[in-house]
Design an enzyme around this catalytic site. Structure first.
Site, PDB file in Angstrom:
ATOM      1  N   VAL A   1      14.152   4.014 -24.694  1.00 24.85           N
ATOM      2  CA  VAL A   1      12.784   3.938 -24.156  1.00 24.85           C
ATOM      3  C   VAL A   1      11.937   2.844 -24.807  1.00 24.85           C
ATOM      4  O   VAL A   1      10.822   2.582 -24.366  1.00 24.85           O
ATOM      5  CB  VAL A   1      11.993   5.275 -24.226  1.00 24.85           C
ATOM      6  CG1 VAL A   1      12.446   6.249 -23.177  1.00 24.85           C
ATOM      7  CG2 VAL A   1      12.016   5.870 -25.600  1.00 24.85           C
TER       8      VAL A   1
ATOM      9  N   TYR B   1      21.016   7.856 -18.183  1.00 24.31           N
ATOM     10  CA  TYR B   1      20.455   9.140 -17.735  1.00 24.31           C
ATOM     11  C   TYR B   1      20.663   9.332 -16.235  1.00 24.31           C
ATOM     12  O   TYR B   1      21.748   9.062 -15.725  1.00 24.31           O
ATOM     13  CB  TYR B   1      18.960   9.259 -18.128  1.00 24.31           C
ATOM     14  CG  TYR B   1      18.735   8.795 -19.536  1.00 24.31           C
ATOM     15  CD1 TYR B   1      19.333   9.489 -20.590  1.00 24.31           C
ATOM     16  CD2 TYR B   1      17.999   7.660 -19.843  1.00 24.31           C
ATOM     17  CE1 TYR B   1      19.179   9.065 -21.898  1.00 24.31           C
ATOM     18  CE2 TYR B   1      17.830   7.244 -21.142  1.00 24.31           C
ATOM     19  CZ  TYR B   1      18.421   7.941 -22.154  1.00 24.31           C
ATOM     20  OH  TYR B   1      18.280   7.510 -23.428  1.00 24.31           O
TER      21      TYR B   1
ATOM     22  N   LYS C   1      22.085   6.167 -30.192  1.00 23.66           N
ATOM     23  CA  LYS C   1      23.022   7.261 -29.865  1.00 23.66           C
ATOM     24  C   LYS C   1      24.466   6.748 -29.791  1.00 23.66           C
ATOM     25  O   LYS C   1      25.414   7.504 -29.957  1.00 23.66           O
ATOM     26  CB  LYS C   1      22.594   7.947 -28.559  1.00 23.66           C
ATOM     27  CG  LYS C   1      21.266   8.702 -28.736  1.00 23.66           C
ATOM     28  CD  LYS C   1      20.661   9.218 -27.444  1.00 23.66           C
ATOM     29  CE  LYS C   1      19.329   9.915 -27.765  1.00 23.66           C
ATOM     30  NZ  LYS C   1      18.501  10.225 -26.617  1.00 23.66           N
TER      31      LYS C   1
HETATM   32  N1  GLN Z   1      12.762   8.962 -29.165  1.00 24.59           N
HETATM   33  C1  GLN Z   1      13.041   9.230 -27.791  1.00 24.59           C
HETATM   34  C2  GLN Z   1      13.060  10.717 -27.576  1.00 24.59           C
HETATM   35  O1  GLN Z   1      13.689  11.382 -28.323  1.00 24.59           O
HETATM   36  C3  GLN Z   1      14.333   8.617 -27.392  1.00 24.59           C
HETATM   37  C4  GLN Z   1      14.618   8.757 -25.925  1.00 24.59           C
HETATM   38  C5  GLN Z   1      15.127   7.513 -25.254  1.00 24.59           C
HETATM   39  O2  GLN Z   1      15.183   6.409 -25.805  1.00 24.59           O
HETATM   40  N2  GLN Z   1      15.471   7.651 -23.991  1.00 24.59           N
HETATM   41  O3  GLN Z   1      12.445  11.231 -26.681  1.00 24.59           O
END
Ligand code: GLN
Length: 306
Positions: free
Chosen positions: A260, A242, A66
């Site tokens: 994640v 987050y 992102k």
């Molecule tokens: N692929 C994950 C999602 O879209 C990415 C989210 C993350 O890395 N926090 O849910």
């Protein structure tokens, strides 16, 4: 600074924390990763790289992508981008839908899933749906100086198969007119960016422009403008973790972005970038050991921005 000793000391101290938490299991492709893995790399503005542990093992960078897409989209739209995505911490989970209805489909910031989907939509408007995933891949390859960086097709397929939450976010925003392109095209590109595989070394190298006023210190290429880099770092500091962004700023005091897959990219303006990877996650979906390793890093180096 004896970077190598600092990294090796952190690796030793972090051992009891490895495996604490839970590896992401929303898609089968991620759940197979070794929860004990740990790697860390520092890339200095002089172009030197120091690393420890599994810093050469590729992992799924997930939401760290992102940062790259925000950089690309700001290049196309400048501040106009913020007509369709906010810049406030959400205080909610990365995949939350609750605020979207109250706020007319405009996501709180570019680092929650909804916000990143809008950012990718913007790139599609400028490049077309066929070229967007490849543009993001090439961006990461050029920055890392590594042609090995790739999109893991297995992960991308899994993301699409199990992507009902992201699909809901995209269609909900489309209903408010916030997304301009076909939600399926946007999701396809978004799933590909999440599935980028990089090592800690490649990731630390890729983020260097964020520590160097937008200029890649190795190639001398202007990747982003100085004001854009200020904005990206501010968003990483306030929204990069987050609903635990405050906690990360409190303990680490550096702009950072988690994914994640268990990776975190942190920026020390003017000095270095740090990438850390350990797959077991805390309750907010951020690497448990990775966060603690960065806390140790900021304590040992005194590079906390505050
Ligand atoms: N692929 C994950 C999602 O879209 C990415 C989210 C993350 O890395 N926090 O849910």
């Amino acid at each position: 600074m004896n970077w190598q000793k600092i990294l090796d000391d952190i690796k030793e101290q972090i051992q009891p924390e490895l495996g604490v938490g839970k590896v992401a299991d929303y898609i089968p492709a991620l759940s197979k990763v070794d929860p004990q893995a740990f790697g860390m790399a520092v890339n200095t503005m002089a172009g030197e790289c120091f690393k420890t542990g599994d810093a050469d093992l590729p992992f799924s960078i997930q939401s760290i992508s992102k940062v790259f897409t925000l950089t690309i989209a700001l290049g196309f739209e400048n501040e106009g981008l913020f007509d369709r995505v906010g810049r406030e911490p959400s205080g909610s989970a990365f995949n939350s839908i609750v605020q979207l209805e109250h706020e007319q489909g405009i996501p709180r910031n570019p680092f929650i899933n909804a916000g990143a989907i809008v950012v990718t939509d913007t790139i599609i408007t400028h490049c077309g749906e066929k070229s967007t995933a490849n543009l993001i891949l090439e961006f990461a390859r050029n920055l890392s100086g590594s042609s090995r960086v790739h999109i893991d097709d297995d992960v991308a397929r899994s993301e699409a198969l199990w992507g009902n939450r992201n699909r809901s976010l995209a269609y909900f925003m489309k209903s408010f007119g916030v997304l301009k392109n076909d939600p399926e095209d946007v999701l396809q590109a978004y799933f590909c960016q999440c599935s980028l595989e990089m090592t800690c070394e490649e990731l630390a190298r890729s983020g260097s422009y964020l520590a160097n006023d937008g200029v890649d210190p190795v190639s001398g290429k202007q990747v982003a403008t100085h004001p854009h880099v200020n904005r990206i770092n501010a968003l990483m500091m306030t929204c990069g973790h987050y609903d635990m962004s405050g906690d990360f700023a409190f303990h680490v005091g550096l702009p950072g972005k988690s994914g994640v897959g268990g990776g975190i990219l942190a920026i020390v303006p003017g000095i270095c970038t740090v990438a850390v990877w350990s797959p077991a996650l805390n309750r907010a979906g951020n690497s448990h050991a990775g966060t603690l390793a960065l806390k140790l890093f900021s304590e040992k180096t005194n590079l906390n921005l505050f």
